[in-house]
Design a protein around this motif. Structure first.
Motif, PDB file in Angstrom:
ATOM      1  N   PHE B 215      55.799  35.935  44.827  1.00  0.00           N
ATOM      2  CA  PHE B 215      54.896  36.925  44.246  1.00  0.00           C
ATOM      3  C   PHE B 215      53.452  36.499  44.433  1.00  0.00           C
ATOM      4  O   PHE B 215      52.609  37.274  44.876  1.00  0.00           O
ATOM      5  CB  PHE B 215      55.229  37.113  42.767  1.00  0.00           C
ATOM      6  CG  PHE B 215      54.541  38.284  42.148  1.00  0.00           C
ATOM      7  CD1 PHE B 215      54.992  39.571  42.400  1.00  0.00           C
ATOM      8  CD2 PHE B 215      53.448  38.107  41.322  1.00  0.00           C
ATOM      9  CE1 PHE B 215      54.346  40.662  41.844  1.00  0.00           C
ATOM     10  CE2 PHE B 215      52.806  39.189  40.758  1.00  0.00           C
ATOM     11  CZ  PHE B 215      53.260  40.475  41.021  1.00  0.00           C
ATOM     12  N   GLU B 216      53.201  35.246  44.089  1.00  0.00           N
ATOM     13  CA  GLU B 216      51.856  34.700  44.332  1.00  0.00           C
ATOM     14  C   GLU B 216      51.949  33.861  45.598  1.00  0.00           C
ATOM     15  O   GLU B 216      52.474  32.758  45.575  1.00  0.00           O
ATOM     16  CB  GLU B 216      51.417  33.800  43.171  1.00  0.00           C
ATOM     17  CG  GLU B 216      51.362  34.465  41.807  1.00  0.00           C
ATOM     18  CD  GLU B 216      50.188  35.415  41.652  1.00  0.00           C
ATOM     19  OE1 GLU B 216      49.289  35.417  42.517  1.00  0.00           O
ATOM     20  OE2 GLU B 216      50.189  36.170  40.654  1.00  0.00           O
ATOM     21  N   HIS B 271      43.742  51.095  34.703  1.00  0.00           N
ATOM     22  CA  HIS B 271      43.716  51.667  33.357  1.00  0.00           C
ATOM     23  C   HIS B 271      42.346  52.289  33.114  1.00  0.00           C
ATOM     24  O   HIS B 271      41.361  51.899  33.744  1.00  0.00           O
ATOM     25  CB  HIS B 271      43.939  50.576  32.310  1.00  0.00           C
ATOM     26  CG  HIS B 271      45.294  49.945  32.368  1.00  0.00           C
ATOM     27  ND1 HIS B 271      45.879  49.358  31.275  1.00  0.00           N
ATOM     28  CD2 HIS B 271      46.186  49.816  33.377  1.00  0.00           C
ATOM     29  CE1 HIS B 271      47.075  48.884  31.614  1.00  0.00           C
ATOM     30  NE2 HIS B 271      47.272  49.149  32.883  1.00  0.00           N
ATOM     31  N   HIS B 275      40.861  47.688  33.221  1.00  0.00           N
ATOM     32  CA  HIS B 275      41.837  46.684  33.628  1.00  0.00           C
ATOM     33  C   HIS B 275      42.685  47.235  34.777  1.00  0.00           C
ATOM     34  O   HIS B 275      43.085  48.389  34.752  1.00  0.00           O
ATOM     35  CB  HIS B 275      42.725  46.312  32.439  1.00  0.00           C
ATOM     36  CG  HIS B 275      43.900  45.452  32.810  1.00  0.00           C
ATOM     37  ND1 HIS B 275      43.737  44.162  33.265  1.00  0.00           N
ATOM     38  CD2 HIS B 275      45.230  45.693  32.823  1.00  0.00           C
ATOM     39  CE1 HIS B 275      44.945  43.654  33.533  1.00  0.00           C
ATOM     40  NE2 HIS B 275      45.861  44.567  33.271  1.00  0.00           N
ATOM     41  N   ASN B 276      42.936  46.391  35.767  1.00  0.00           N
ATOM     42  CA  ASN B 276      43.824  46.824  36.846  1.00  0.00           C
ATOM     43  C   ASN B 276      44.773  45.692  37.191  1.00  0.00           C
ATOM     44  O   ASN B 276      44.342  44.641  37.658  1.00  0.00           O
ATOM     45  CB  ASN B 276      43.017  47.236  38.079  1.00  0.00           C
ATOM     46  CG  ASN B 276      43.879  47.942  39.107  1.00  0.00           C
ATOM     47  OD1 ASN B 276      45.107  47.932  39.023  1.00  0.00           O
ATOM     48  ND2 ASN B 276      43.236  48.570  40.067  1.00  0.00           N
ATOM     49  N   PRO B 277      46.067  45.898  36.939  1.00  0.00           N
ATOM     50  CA  PRO B 277      47.025  44.830  37.237  1.00  0.00           C
ATOM     51  C   PRO B 277      47.059  44.487  38.728  1.00  0.00           C
ATOM     52  O   PRO B 277      47.486  43.395  39.085  1.00  0.00           O
ATOM     53  CB  PRO B 277      48.377  45.408  36.819  1.00  0.00           C
ATOM     54  CG  PRO B 277      48.092  46.656  36.063  1.00  0.00           C
ATOM     55  CD  PRO B 277      46.701  47.106  36.408  1.00  0.00           C
ATOM     56  N   ARG B 278      46.652  45.415  39.565  1.00  0.00           N
ATOM     57  CA  ARG B 278      46.623  45.132  41.004  1.00  0.00           C
ATOM     58  C   ARG B 278      45.197  45.312  41.519  1.00  0.00           C
ATOM     59  O   ARG B 278      44.846  46.351  42.054  1.00  0.00           O
ATOM     60  CB  ARG B 278      47.586  46.056  41.751  1.00  0.00           C
ATOM     61  CG  ARG B 278      49.018  45.842  41.319  1.00  0.00           C
ATOM     62  CD  ARG B 278      50.013  46.605  42.138  1.00  0.00           C
ATOM     63  NE  ARG B 278      51.250  46.689  41.380  1.00  0.00           N
ATOM     64  CZ  ARG B 278      51.932  47.801  41.169  1.00  0.00           C
ATOM     65  NH1 ARG B 278      51.518  48.943  41.694  1.00  0.00           N
ATOM     66  NH2 ARG B 278      53.024  47.787  40.443  1.00  0.00           N
ATOM     67  N   ARG B 286      51.630  44.038  48.671  1.00  0.00           N
ATOM     68  CA  ARG B 286      52.806  43.343  48.156  1.00  0.00           C
ATOM     69  C   ARG B 286      53.713  44.317  47.420  1.00  0.00           C
ATOM     70  O   ARG B 286      54.924  44.319  47.582  1.00  0.00           O
ATOM     71  CB  ARG B 286      52.344  42.225  47.214  1.00  0.00           C
ATOM     72  CG  ARG B 286      53.453  41.451  46.564  1.00  0.00           C
ATOM     73  CD  ARG B 286      52.886  40.480  45.544  1.00  0.00           C
ATOM     74  NE  ARG B 286      52.266  41.172  44.434  1.00  0.00           N
ATOM     75  CZ  ARG B 286      51.348  40.632  43.623  1.00  0.00           C
ATOM     76  NH1 ARG B 286      50.955  39.407  43.809  1.00  0.00           N
ATOM     77  NH2 ARG B 286      50.846  41.343  42.638  1.00  0.00           N
TER      78      ARG B 286
ATOM     79  N   PRO C 274      57.362  39.112  37.519  1.00  0.00           N
ATOM     80  CA  PRO C 274      56.033  38.813  38.059  1.00  0.00           C
ATOM     81  C   PRO C 274      54.947  39.332  37.120  1.00  0.00           C
ATOM     82  O   PRO C 274      55.183  40.271  36.353  1.00  0.00           O
ATOM     83  CB  PRO C 274      56.011  39.558  39.391  1.00  0.00           C
ATOM     84  CG  PRO C 274      57.084  40.593  39.305  1.00  0.00           C
ATOM     85  CD  PRO C 274      58.108  40.060  38.359  1.00  0.00           C
ATOM     86  N   ALA C 275      53.781  38.734  37.196  1.00  0.00           N
ATOM     87  CA  ALA C 275      52.696  39.104  36.275  1.00  0.00           C
ATOM     88  C   ALA C 275      51.971  40.343  36.777  1.00  0.00           C
ATOM     89  O   ALA C 275      50.800  40.312  37.104  1.00  0.00           O
ATOM     90  CB  ALA C 275      51.732  37.935  36.125  1.00  0.00           C
ATOM     91  N   ASP C 276      52.695  41.448  36.838  1.00  0.00           N
ATOM     92  CA  ASP C 276      52.143  42.671  37.418  1.00  0.00           C
ATOM     93  C   ASP C 276      51.777  43.671  36.321  1.00  0.00           C
ATOM     94  O   ASP C 276      52.104  44.843  36.410  1.00  0.00           O
ATOM     95  CB  ASP C 276      53.176  43.267  38.378  1.00  0.00           C
ATOM     96  CG  ASP C 276      52.528  43.983  39.550  1.00  0.00           C
ATOM     97  OD1 ASP C 276      51.298  43.898  39.682  1.00  0.00           O
ATOM     98  OD2 ASP C 276      53.250  44.618  40.317  1.00  0.00           O
ATOM     99  N   TYR C 277      51.140  43.190  35.262  1.00  0.00           N
ATOM    100  CA  TYR C 277      50.806  44.095  34.158  1.00  0.00           C
ATOM    101  C   TYR C 277      49.465  43.746  33.563  1.00  0.00           C
ATOM    102  O   TYR C 277      48.864  42.764  33.965  1.00  0.00           O
ATOM    103  CB  TYR C 277      51.868  44.068  33.060  1.00  0.00           C
ATOM    104  CG  TYR C 277      52.338  42.677  32.696  1.00  0.00           C
ATOM    105  CD1 TYR C 277      51.662  41.916  31.753  1.00  0.00           C
ATOM    106  CD2 TYR C 277      53.451  42.126  33.343  1.00  0.00           C
ATOM    107  CE1 TYR C 277      52.093  40.643  31.447  1.00  0.00           C
ATOM    108  CE2 TYR C 277      53.886  40.843  33.043  1.00  0.00           C
ATOM    109  CZ  TYR C 277      53.204  40.102  32.088  1.00  0.00           C
ATOM    110  OH  TYR C 277      53.615  38.834  31.798  1.00  0.00           O
TER     111      TYR C 277
END
Lengths: 432, 331, 277
Positions: B215-216, B271, B275-278, B286, C274-277
């Motif tokens: 993921f990372e 959001h 805030h943006n998780p991506r 990804r 995964p830390a996707d939030y």
């Protein structure tokens, strides 16, 4: 009662707060009669009238739009109306290219003392619009003749002689640490190279389409450190404009200019820039004297030879294929806004759905935001998965800027940008 | 014994369907270098040869780029909802590619696990898919890497195999397919065969193993550096199905509309708070690969990709699922 | 046609301004049959809409025992919430739901409950607190630690007072240092620190912690020290959603669709994602 008398046009008037609004008010207090068809929307200044509003009025059912402000020299904010005038000159050309009926948009200057002029303008514009009838042709489909499609790229790959020299130069720049990253072309498209040994991945051939200067704005790339960017002479023009708009400083990037033999794109047939002019280093054989003028492509001439209704039908068909993937915006070196107007939602200026109206609104906004800034790299047309020849709109504005203001984007670093400047003598022929 | 049909009869049939009120969609040449699936005006519009595959996908006809969910009128402080219950017109999609048809069972899962999206279902029920097995593949094709091949019948009601000289073998796979072709074909001894698929380009299981454990990983950033963040890949993908729900204002007649959306847009997960998780393109690239090779398979047991290669063909900067997957697979 | 995207129409029956930018709204179904049949689990959410502006996702912050209305609470921060800010009593808004999994209140029976909330995270805690208090015999000791940046940012303050009158309930209010007023009687400090100082003696409690990521991050080591297992720590994830029903593809965190398998997840589940939030 005849049909013509039954129709009462709806007219939206965007007026400035300081002159025309007071003029209209004066008409009222002086008991001057004028048709009740006009809905007045008061804005601080004509300079503040977003072109989207004019389109929006037609979209929501207005049959005519009146735009009025202070006479030149009278602006409450000194120069708002001069800026407005300049924008209208270009905007009208864009609307004309789209086939929008220019008779339905009336620009005028009416002062606070001219109640009578307000009465006259409204009366005459209402009568004229009444005669034109409801604006049914807006975004209407219909038959239209073929517009020649842009010449397509040949399928083969033809490497240019300077390829090996390019790899060598880039490898050296990276190895010596002059730059941390090279933005160049790879076999499948743009590549970002950070290691000297990877400079071998770089290519220089007739498939090097992208305008790589579009990557300079990207945070992810900026964070890697100083970049070298490979530019064709046509792409180099975007650097001139970006620098003017304070989006780019020469010290930020090492510019590798490629003397260019053409990359099999429609624009190449009309190219006037074959040799880089500002690059830190120029590779390849300089192509010799440049042609001074470029004829506009015959596909643009074919479009403009049609009557407006056919142009509108052409664009309606084109835009109906738009899926709003925004590839046109994302590939554009001049589209660098942090948040694009279509992504803003307070308020929503452009219908977010890929509907006919939403697509027209988007493409009008995109093209006009590039008025006098587009350097004609043609990436928007190339990127469009729906095959919409978006560059035609940019060409229209390019020609308008040249014709009206003698301005060509990307040529003279000292020339004042078209939008954002004005002269006292800009044409007024279309303003009442 | 096989059933065969000639190209001219096929065009005639298409014309008949159109005349009978069916909406018929198929490949058509829009510009010299652009072929799209679109609603055909005549049997002659139908393009059967001379191109790899259309630039869009047949999802356009089942999950259109914009669909009105309902209209509403605001009267003071009361609201009136206006629904469109008129039946979906019968629709035939002709000469779909196997990699398009195979995406429909994939979309079926999404639109029906638990909640049922009747907008999709009604169109699906009203649609007959006639696939044309591929007679060529190009460097962007990779159906064999995701378990399909140029003659896959998955998602098709009938499938045509070119026999040469303007003849096609017709194999009907469902009742709907039979309803279109029964009595319209001729008996023959000739049988068609799809071409051999492109060489397998990557191992999907290995891709899944990588994405679920990395993921990372710097890979994503390196790979996404040239991605420009447009929605071309998603919008031309037969299987991508993310959407947005927007209020189209008075200009569009006060309606709530479902529109295509793409995980590649920076606003996709942002959001209102900021805030943006991506936050960067790497995280969005990804997500696209994760969704296709891990998230969807974990939920529904198959890959969210049919190997059509449209993402790569349409990408303005030469990216796409194939290049990422091969890079992952071959290190 | 059974249109899963079609909202119920609900009338606004009460609006309370909780803070300068937070309001809570009570709604009742206009369709009386829908009102009779409607039920939900605390912790579920709804998709609320302001017609002409769009839809937005909020927790249903009323208790599922309240039969005549539902409530939601929002902060004015975007297009839809700005429109909702302007609604008045008797206006009509749209509602879709209930969606998501909700809190496993049945499974929590017999356990001590600890609620830790920060800022606008109070509404999704509030519904569970009310539910637990209304079924008081089912649950053990209840502790609520609620904090916000300043005194003015605390929501449902009057209800905190009401809760503290119940048996075996401990309510701790706090504000971030510098956010207090001269007459502030609560604690001063961040929620995790205040919670640690409070030395809550709970045996094998269920903890529901909702708030900004930093608050959650700083709370976990404290819970760990207390011996609370990650499987007993719950939170509610806030991912952007559009459909709420597992289709639009926006809310996934790894293989989980937050709108379906969430928004309530345990820390044990989250650790595997995964830390996707």
């Amino acid at each position: 009662m005849s049909k013509a008398q039954e129709f009462e046009p709806k007219i939206v008037a965007y007026v400035c707060n300081w002159c025309t609004y007071l003029g209209a008010d004066l008409a009222g207090t002086a008991r001057l009669e004028y048709p009740p068809n006009v809905r007045i929307i008061r804005l601080p200044c004509t300079g503040r009238i977003d072109f989207n509003l004019i389109i929006k009025a037609l979209e929501v059912g207005a049959d005519g739009v009146l735009v009025s402000g202070c006479h030149p020299g009278d602006c409450h904010y000194t120069a708002g109306n001069y800026h407005a005038r300049r924008r209208w000159i270009l905007f009208r050309e864009l609307l004309d290219t789209l086939g929008i009926d220019l008779r339905r948009i009336q620009f005028t200057w009416i002062s606070a003392a001219e109640g009578r002029k307000w009465q006259q303008v409204v009366t005459e514009f209402t009568d004229q619009t009444r005669k034109l009838g409801p604006y049914k042709e807006l975004y209407a489909t219909g038959p239209f003749p073929d517009v020649p499609a842009p010449e397509t790229a040949s399928p083969g790959v033809k490497s240019f002689a300077a390829e090996s020299e390019l790899r060598e130069v880039c490898g050296k720049l990276l190895a010596e640490g002059t730059v941390k990253v090279v933005i160049g072309y790879g076999a499948r498209g743009p590549v970002v190279v950070t290691r000297a040994e990877d400079a071998e991945r770089l290519v220089w051939n007739n498939r090097c389409f992208s305008n790589l200067t579009a990557y300079l704005k990207r945070k992810e790339i900026k964070s890697l450190g100083k970049a070298a960017v490979i530019v064709k002479p046509c792409d180099e023009k975007s650097l001139v404009e970006l620098e003017k708009e304070a989006q780019f400083e020469r010290k930020d990037a090492h510019v590798i200019g490629m003397a260019c033999e053409g990359v099999d794109q429609p624009k190449c047939a009309h190219c006037t820039a074959r040799t880089p002019r500002f690059a830190d280093v120029t590779l390849g054989v300089e192509a010799g004297p440049e042609p001074q003028t470029s004829p506009s492509p015959n596909r643009f001439a074919a479009l403009m030879a049609m009557p407006p209704a056919e142009r509108m039908a052409f664009w309606t068909e084109e835009f109906n294929r738009c899926v709003k993937c925004y590839a046109c915006r994302q590939v554009c070196p001049m589209c660098y806004c942090e948040r694009c107007i279509v992504d803003k939602n307070r308020p929503i200026a452009i219908d977010p759905a890929p509907s006919t109206k939403g697509n027209f609104a988007w493409h009008i906004a995109r093209a006009f935001h590039l008025a006098g800034r587009c350097v004609g790299c043609g990436e928007c047309s190339r990127a469009c998965p729906a095959g919409i020849d978006l560059a035609l709109l940019n060409i229209s504005l390019h020609i308008a800027a040249q014709k009206n203001f003698g301005y060509e984007a990307g040529i003279d670093p000292k020339a004042e940008p078209v939008i954002g400047s004005y002269t006292l003598h800009d044409t007024e022929a279309f303003i009442r | 014994m096989s059933e065969i049909i000639s190209q001219s009869v096929l065009r005639g049939l298409a014309a008949e369907w159109i005349a009978g009120g069916k909406s018929v969609a198929g490949p058509a040449r829009v510009k010299p270098d652009l072929v799209l699936y679109r609603t055909l005006r005549s049997g002659d519009d139908l393009l059967l040869e001379g191109f790899q595959r259309p630039s869009n996908s047949i999802k356009d006809f089942l999950f259109p780029k914009a669909e009105k969910l309902y209209g509403y009128k605001i009267h003071g402080n009361s609201i009136e909802l206006i629904e469109n219950d008129s039946p979906e017109p019968a629709q035939v999609i002709i000469a779909a590619r196997p990699c398009d048809a195979a995406a429909l069972p994939i979309l079926d899962h999404v639109f029906n696990w638990d909640f049922h999206d009747e907008f999709y279902n009604r169109r699906r029920a009203a649609t007959t898919v006639v696939t044309l097995a591929c007679s060529a593949h190009d460097e962007n094709c990779f159906c064999t890497s995701v378990g399909l091949d140029p003659g896959s019948e998955r998602g098709s009601d009938a499938i045509l195999f070119a026999l040469g000289s303007g003849q096609y073998e017709v194999r009907c796979a469902t009742e709907k397919g039979h309803a279109l072709f029964d009595g319209k074909t001729e008996k023959s001894e000739r049988t068609g065969k799809a071409i051999a698929g492109p060489e397998k380009r990557f191992d999907a299981k290995a891709v899944r193993a990588f994405v679920t454990t990395h993921f990372e990983d710097p890979f994503w950033n390196e790979h996404a550096l040239t991605c420009i963040g447009c929605g071309t890949c998603a919008f031309s993908c037969p299987a991508c199905h993310c959407f947005d729900i927007v209020d189209a204002g008075p200009a569009a007649g006060n309606a709530r509309v479902k529109t295509w959306d793409s995980c590649q847009f920076s606003t996709f997960t942002a959001h209102a708070s900021g805030h943006n998780p991506r936050p960067v393109q790497a995280t969005r690239q990804r997500q696209r690969i994760l969704h296709k090779f891990a998230i969807y398979p974990e939920k529904f047991g198959e890959i969210l990709c049919t190997g059509c290669g449209n993402c790569a063909r349409n990408c303005p900067v030469g990216l796409g699922v194939l290049s990422v997957a091969t890079e992952i697979n071959h290190g | 046609m059974d249109n899963v995207y079609k909202p119920d129409l609900m009338e606004v029956t009460r609006i309370r301004q909780e803070t300068p930018d937070v309001k809570s709204v009570s709604l009742r179904f206009l369709d009386s049959e829908r009102a009779r049949n409607f039920s939900f689990r605390v912790g579920q959410f709804g998709i609320f809409s302001a017609f002409g502006y769009g839809e937005s996702t909020f927790n249903i912050c009323s208790s599922s025992n309240w039969k005549d209305h539902i409530e939601f609470c929002f902060r004015k921060v975007g297009r839809v919430t700005e429109a909702l800010w302007k609604i008045e009593e008797k206006d009509v808004v749209g509602f879709r739901g209930p969606y998501g999994n909700g809190y496993p209140m049945e499974a929590w029976k017999g356990r001590d409950l600890i609620f830790l909330g920060g800022g606008i995270a109070m509404p999704p805690i509030r519904c569970a607190v009310w539910y637990a208090l209304e079924n008081r015999a089912d649950y053990g000791e209840i502790t609520v630690v609620y904090g916000a940046r300043t005194v003015a940012d605390l929501v449902f303050l009057d209800e905190l007072d009401e809760w503290s009158k119940a048996e075996r309930v401990r309510i701790i209010r706090c504000v971030d240092p510098g956010g207090e007023t001269p007459d502030w009687k609560g604690e001063i400090g961040f929620v995790p620190h205040v919670f640690e100082r409070a030395q809550v003696a709970a045996k094998d409690p269920v903890v529901l912690v909702i708030g900004p990521p930093i608050m959650i991050k700083n709370t976990l080591p404290i819970l760990d020290k207390m011996g609370v297992k990650p499987a007993s720590v719950y939170t509610s994830i806030e991912n952007r959603m559009k459909c709420g029903i597992g289709k639009c593809g926006r809310c996934n965190v790894g293989p989980i669709y937050v709108c379906k398998e969430g928004p309530v997840l345990t820390m044990e589940q989250l650790q595997g994602l995964p830390a996707d939030y």
